[in-house]
Design an enzyme around this catalytic site. Structure first.
Site, short mmCIF file in Angstrom:
data_model
loop_
_atom_site.label_atom_id
_atom_site.label_comp_id
_atom_site.label_asym_id
_atom_site.label_seq_id
_atom_site.Cartn_x
_atom_site.Cartn_y
_atom_site.Cartn_z
N GLU A 1 84.43 59.15 52.89
CA GLU A 1 83.78 59.90 53.97
C GLU A 1 82.28 59.81 53.70
O GLU A 1 81.76 60.44 52.78
CB GLU A 1 84.22 61.36 54.02
CG GLU A 1 83.61 62.08 55.20
CD GLU A 1 84.02 63.53 55.32
OE1 GLU A 1 83.17 64.32 55.81
OE2 GLU A 1 85.14 63.87 54.92
N CYS B 1 77.46 66.43 56.51
CA CYS B 1 77.69 65.09 57.05
C CYS B 1 77.93 65.08 58.55
O CYS B 1 77.62 64.10 59.22
CB CYS B 1 78.84 64.42 56.31
SG CYS B 1 80.39 65.35 56.36
N GLU C 1 70.45 58.64 58.81
CA GLU C 1 70.79 60.02 58.46
C GLU C 1 69.66 60.65 57.65
O GLU C 1 69.31 60.18 56.57
CB GLU C 1 72.09 60.05 57.66
CG GLU C 1 72.59 61.46 57.35
CD GLU C 1 73.93 61.44 56.64
OE1 GLU C 1 74.76 62.30 56.93
OE2 GLU C 1 74.12 60.57 55.77
#
Length: 501
Positions: free
Chosen positions: A263, A298, A397
């Site tokens: 992940e 996340c 990100e």
């Protein structure tokens, strides 16, 4: 209640008592260099920990293998479940200590950490309940033959976990692994190892056999790499950045064909259609979706996609919502947003703020400020407008409190904009029109998508912790199913038996 000086002193004392890896039911501190730790709220000294090297990881792996082939592997499902439920109760009893450690190590507001950690034991209970319900399948039953599929534990699981939500990150890997009958070696983030160490100690105190849960502290390129590549490991589960996810996958494949669960990063959009702008309460939820945990999660929805004519309304709405989000001392119960978790993360986020200022307009949303000591690692929630399409701010990100505001012309344009990223972890859609919501959800490439028909619908259902909802990340956000029964099955391997009579 605000943690007082005595609470904080006891937390620091607890940290001093946990300086090293926990292997085979005891502390192992005779190897490796030491790493010093700082309080993100004020840069104060929090002591040091002993860093694991490859030999430490090998010790942990040997302990986990012995336990899997011995005491843990020989337990009946009933006894395994009983031990895990006792462990869950013990976690509940120590929730305040876990909260204090999170506040000190990564700057999580104490009230926020307390609310989340109050449910920590339930993650263990949820997966322990699956021991009774997930047993395998029958695929053929005839007079002369019968086929069954057993779900067997994989063996030794390695978990490499990040620093942003320390307790939950560990338990979401640990709980399904142990419930499925595996043993586990957790490589804790070197930035916040003490919550993992306390969870490991509590497992031993709860009666789990030595070696069922080993915790090692160490740097990713050393301890993490050795764990991922270890030839005796049967599964590696990783949560973290996409770049590190690639490194983990390469290391895992270098020694054997162990499966990986990854992940990784996200750059998640929240698409708001015209009809959703009628309810002013939406801004509080959009703010939360992007800025909770100071943007360090996340699935943070840090891309706001809105119709072109709605830009000023969005800016005004977010600034209004920001009035309820006080930034300051994590020990203050009035604080809703704390500092970033480390000096390195602060430098990274400041770098993105600088890029945003060069490419567009950065707007500070004006969150009220509490006690923000000058040496703390604080970044203030902000948005950036006027970006050219395809800019790094829309694609990379940040993992901090910076949201892009991006404008679309119609549904097809919104879909193209939402998919213009290498990531595919999560997304949300706001509209009361089911046809539009369905079209967006079907065409946005993300593992988990929430479609909200109204603010009331969103508030009445609340967030999922990851134990019921399951999904698989797409694109650079990872691979392998997390959550729910299917996520539990990822920690097992199917074996078919075919009886011919």
């Amino acid at each position: 209640m605000k943690p007082n000086r005595a609470d904080i002193s006891s937390g620091i004392a607890l940290m001093s008592a946990m300086r090293s890896s926990w292997i085979d039911g005891r502390a192992v501190d005779d190897v490796g260099e030491v790493m010093s730790h700082r309080n993100p709220a004020n840069d104060a000294d929090l002591g040091d920990t002993v860093m694991a090297d490859a030999r430490t990881v090998d010790l942990a792996m040997s302990s986990a293998r012995r336990c899997f082939e011995g005491s843990w592997g020989s337990l009946s499902p009933y006894d395994r479940k009983k031990l895990l439920l006792g462990y869950a109760d013990l976690i509940d009893e120590h929730a305040a200590e876990l909260t204090l450690l999170e506040m000190l190590e990564v700057g999580r507001p104490s009230s926020d950490a307390a609310a989340l950690n109050a449910a920590a034991g339930d993650i263990i209970r949820t997966y322990a309940a699956k021991i009774d319900t997930v047993n395998g399948d029958m695929f053929r039953s005839e007079e002369r033959r019968m086929g069954v599929v057993l779900r067997r534990p994989r063996g030794v699981v390695g978990a490499i976990v990040p620093w942003n939500v320390p307790v939950m990150n560990v338990l979401l890997r640990l709980a399904p692994a142990l419930a499925a009958g595996n043993t586990i070696v957790v490589k804790a983030s070197e930035l916040c190892p003490r919550t993992t160490l306390l969870l490991a100690r509590l497992a031993s105190e709860a009666g789990l056999p030595n070696g069922a849960f080993n915790a090692v502290i160490g740097a990713g390129p050393v301890a993490g790499a050795r764990l991922a590549e270890h030839p005796d490991l049967n599964l590696v589960a990783f949560t973290g950045s996409s770049a590190t996810g690639h490194a983990v996958a390469r290391a895992a494949a270098s020694t054997n064909f162990k499966p990986v669960l990854l992940e990784c990063g996200g750059k998640s959009p929240q698409v708001v259609l015209d009809d959703a702008f009628e309810d002013e309460r939406i801004w509080a939820l959009l703010f939360f979706s992007a800025f909770w945990n100071t943007g360090q999660w996340c699935v943070a929805k840090t891309r706001l996609l809105i119709p072109r004519a709605r830009e000023q309304q969005a800016i005004d709405g977010l600034m209004s919502a920001a009035r309820e989000w006080r930034v300051g001392d994590p020990a203050d119960p009035a604080t809703r947003l704390g500092p970033l978790a480390s000096r390195g993360q602060l430098a990274r986020v400041r770098g993105y703020y600088a890029k945003a200022g060069a490419l567009g307009e950065v707007i500070n949303l004006g969150c009220p400020r509490g006690d923000m000591q000058g040496d703390g690692y604080y970044a203030l929630p902000s948005i950036v407008t006027g970006l050219p399409r395809g800019s790094v701010l829309q694609k990379e990100e940040v993992f901090g409190p910076l949201m892009t505001v991006e404008l679309f012309d119609d549904l097809d344009d919104a879909i193209a904009l939402a998919n213009d990223t290498e990531f595919g972890l999560s997304a949300s859609v706001w509209t009361a029109r089911s046809d539009h919501g369905y079209k967006l959800a079907r065409n946005i490439r993300a593992g988990g998508i929430s479609i909200f028909s109204s603010v009331d619908a969103a508030r009445s259902t609340g967030p999922e912790l990851g134990t019921a909802r399951y999904f698989e990340p797409q694109k650079e956000s990872g691979l392998g199913i997390d959550g729910g029964e299917h996520g539990y099955l990822a920690y097992t391997t199917p074996q078919s038996l075919y009886f011919h009579n």
